[in-house]
Write a protein that holds these residues in place. Structure first.
Motif, PDB file in Angstrom:
ATOM      1  N   ASN A 285      46.219  19.524  31.465  1.00  0.00           N
ATOM      2  CA  ASN A 285      44.784  19.646  31.753  1.00  0.00           C
ATOM      3  C   ASN A 285      44.014  18.422  31.270  1.00  0.00           C
ATOM      4  O   ASN A 285      43.239  17.820  31.997  1.00  0.00           O
ATOM      5  CB  ASN A 285      44.191  20.890  31.079  1.00  0.00           C
ATOM      6  CG  ASN A 285      44.966  22.160  31.359  1.00  0.00           C
ATOM      7  OD1 ASN A 285      45.558  22.749  30.455  1.00  0.00           O
ATOM      8  ND2 ASN A 285      45.003  22.558  32.624  1.00  0.00           N
ATOM      9  N   ILE A 286      44.242  18.097  30.002  1.00  0.00           N
ATOM     10  CA  ILE A 286      43.545  16.948  29.410  1.00  0.00           C
ATOM     11  C   ILE A 286      44.617  16.083  28.742  1.00  0.00           C
ATOM     12  O   ILE A 286      45.274  16.529  27.805  1.00  0.00           O
ATOM     13  CB  ILE A 286      42.500  17.393  28.356  1.00  0.00           C
ATOM     14  CG1 ILE A 286      41.557  18.470  28.935  1.00  0.00           C
ATOM     15  CG2 ILE A 286      41.694  16.200  27.863  1.00  0.00           C
ATOM     16  CD1 ILE A 286      40.534  19.005  27.945  1.00  0.00           C
ATOM     17  N   THR A 287      44.766  14.850  29.222  1.00  0.00           N
ATOM     18  CA  THR A 287      45.871  14.021  28.722  1.00  0.00           C
ATOM     19  C   THR A 287      45.640  13.615  27.269  1.00  0.00           C
ATOM     20  O   THR A 287      44.517  13.684  26.773  1.00  0.00           O
ATOM     21  CB  THR A 287      46.034  12.724  29.533  1.00  0.00           C
ATOM     22  OG1 THR A 287      44.863  11.933  29.321  1.00  0.00           O
ATOM     23  CG2 THR A 287      46.201  13.019  31.014  1.00  0.00           C
ATOM     24  N   LYS A 288      46.737  13.178  26.620  1.00  0.00           N
ATOM     25  CA  LYS A 288      46.668  12.767  25.206  1.00  0.00           C
ATOM     26  C   LYS A 288      45.595  11.709  24.993  1.00  0.00           C
ATOM     27  O   LYS A 288      44.794  11.794  24.050  1.00  0.00           O
ATOM     28  CB  LYS A 288      48.036  12.200  24.756  1.00  0.00           C
ATOM     29  CG  LYS A 288      48.887  13.188  23.966  1.00  0.00           C
ATOM     30  CD  LYS A 288      48.751  12.939  22.462  1.00  0.00           C
ATOM     31  CE  LYS A 288      49.122  14.055  21.521  1.00  0.00           C
ATOM     32  NZ  LYS A 288      48.881  15.418  21.734  1.00  0.00           N
ATOM     33  N   SER A 289      45.558  10.692  25.884  1.00  0.00           N
ATOM     34  CA  SER A 289      44.600   9.607  25.659  1.00  0.00           C
ATOM     35  C   SER A 289      43.167  10.081  25.914  1.00  0.00           C
ATOM     36  O   SER A 289      42.233   9.664  25.233  1.00  0.00           O
ATOM     37  CB  SER A 289      44.937   8.393  26.520  1.00  0.00           C
ATOM     38  OG  SER A 289      44.537   8.619  27.850  1.00  0.00           O
ATOM     39  N   GLN A 290      43.008  10.997  26.880  1.00  0.00           N
ATOM     40  CA  GLN A 290      41.677  11.578  27.079  1.00  0.00           C
ATOM     41  C   GLN A 290      41.242  12.342  25.830  1.00  0.00           C
ATOM     42  O   GLN A 290      40.103  12.236  25.383  1.00  0.00           O
ATOM     43  CB  GLN A 290      41.677  12.525  28.282  1.00  0.00           C
ATOM     44  CG  GLN A 290      41.687  11.798  29.628  1.00  0.00           C
ATOM     45  CD  GLN A 290      41.779  12.777  30.787  1.00  0.00           C
ATOM     46  OE1 GLN A 290      42.423  13.826  30.667  1.00  0.00           O
ATOM     47  NE2 GLN A 290      41.167  12.423  31.911  1.00  0.00           N
TER      48      GLN A 290
END
Ligand code: HEC
Ligand code: HEC
Length: 377
Positions: A285-290
């Motif tokens: 859903n929400i990437t690590k970098s995001q």
């Protein structure tokens, strides 16, 4: 020769209107102070009160005989004598102007009244970031607690004073039968002395002050954006600052203004996305970098970095605790404790976390009291 036999004309119409405006504006300001969404009215009534106090002080120097400070009887011995005679002789004559008790009352009321309005104006600036002193919020927000205490206790003192004053007048009315209650209505006191005379220039001055008070009232309640009401904080477009935050965290609920939780709390929220209030948010859903970028944004704008009233009070209420939700902070609970449970269950609100149902422009970081939709329909 007096206009009315057995009576002295002591309080001209200007004085009487002023007296009742002072009484009513204080009462109205006192009552509205208990309702946050009514802050505007509270401030507007405060301005009437301020104008009238200024008027009364000037009146004490230039006004008609009975209103002048120089006729006030302020010696402690006079006050003592006044009460001794009052107790000994039920049918004694009262003075036409101020007696020692009402002289003291007036001076104290002006003094305490002045403290109330000055602390109120400063509080409006320092705590709410609004009005004439809005810029003081930037550097002096830590003073909001002491100012709040001064403002509050001075007004309780004023209420105590008013109760004493009213009791005294009622004793005059019903025990001494001096018809004191009607003196502030008709202007006539049952006693000996000379009728007061007001030069027309002074009457004009009275009416001007009354008009200023009324115009200021309407000026304040009519707009949230004039120089007496403007807020330092304006709507923030978080989308501009962190598009990823608003997109990813504003999906299921409106994105929360970051200044409502401390850094450590945001760290906890972001560290536990796999169990986010019953929802599972994964890297799909929400990437690590995001996630890293969101956390960075939240920490940079967290409660510690802000001088919003709610940031300061949330931090203050938390002590060492760092909860994961705004609704878990003692400050949030305290400010919403008077809202009945069923209101939060309403079909248009559904949950207490649905802040924007009641706070207009919540997602722009705006928690102005004037934006509270309550009752929310
Ligand atoms: C999959 C949906 C979803 C997403 C995406 C989501 N949340 Fe939530 N969030 C919820 C739910 C459900 C709640 C519980 C309260 C409610 O019903 O609104 C909640 C509550 C919260 C609360 C507590 C509010 C309170 O009651 O004080 C915070 C803070 C929060 N979310 C932050 C975030 C942040 C930061 C993100 C982005 C990383 C995010 N949320 C993304 C569903 C979501
Ligand atoms: C049912 C409507 C409702 C909901 C939902 C709601 N609030 Fe409120 N909120 C109010 C009302 C009404 C007040 C004013 C209370 C008072 O009179 O002191 C208030 C006051 C506040 C204040 C204090 C404002 C001030 O300047 O004193 C803050 C901060 C606040 N709310 C934040 C939130 C947040 C954050 C949420 C969501 C987690 C939320 N509220 C949800 C109705 C609501």
């Amino acid at each position: 020769m007096n206009k009315k036999a057995g009576y002295v004309f002591v309080w001209p119409i200007g004085t009487r209107i002023i007296h009742w405006m002072l009484a009513l504006s204080f009462t109205a300001a006192f009552i509205t102070s208990f309702y946050e969404p009514r802050l505007h009215d509270h401030v507007a009534f405060g301005f009437i009160f301020l104008t009238i106090i200024i008027y009364r002080i000037i009146w004490g120097f230039i006004g008609p005989e009975y209103a002048r400070f120089k006729t006030f009887k302020l010696k402690p011995s006079q006050l003592k004598e006044y009460f001794v005679i009052k107790i000994q002789n039920r049918w004694r004559k009262i003075p036409a102007g101020h007696n020692p008790a009402s002289s003291w009352f007036t001076v104290w009321a002006m003094g305490v009244g002045f403290i109330i309005v000055v602390s109120g104006l400063l509080l409006y600036g320092i705590q709410e970031g609004k009005g004439l002193f809005r810029d003081l919020n930037t550097n002096y927000s830590h003073l909001m607690f002491v100012l709040d205490a001064i403002h509050k206790y001075a007004s309780y003192l004023f209420v105590t004073w008013v109760v004493l004053h009213i009791s005294g007048v009622l004793v005059e009315q019903f025990w001494h039968k001096t018809s004191m209650v009607f003196a502030m209505v008709t202007g006539y006191k049952k006693t000996d002395g000379k009728d007061t005379e007001v030069k027309s220039i002074l009457s004009i001055f009275s009416y001007i002050m009354i008009i200023i008070a009324i115009v200021t009232y309407f000026f304040i309640v009519s707009s949230n954006y004039n120089f007496l009401t403007l807020q330092k904080f304006t709507n923030v477009d978080y989308k501009q600052i962190s598009p990823v935050y608003v997109k990813e965290c504003g999906d299921c609920h409106k994105a929360h203004p970051p200044y409502l939780l401390p850094k450590k709390s945001w760290q906890r929220v972001m560290g536990a996305l796999d169990n986010h209030f019953g929802e599972e948010i994964t890297e799909a859903n929400i990437t690590k970098s995001q996630q890293a970028s969101i956390l960075e944004f939240l920490k940079e704008n967290a409660a510690e970095t802000s001088t919003h009233e709610s940031s300061i009070k949330i931090m203050h209420s938390l002590g060492k605790r760092r909860p994961k939700a705004i609704t878990k902070t003692p400050y949030w609970r305290e400010t919403h404790k008077d809202i009945p449970k069923y209101v939060f269950k309403d079909k248009d609100i559904k949950d207490k976390s649905n802040c924007s149902a009641c706070h207009k422009d919540f997602e722009y970081g705006n928690l102005d009291d004037m934006n509270i939709k309550y009752p929310f329909k």
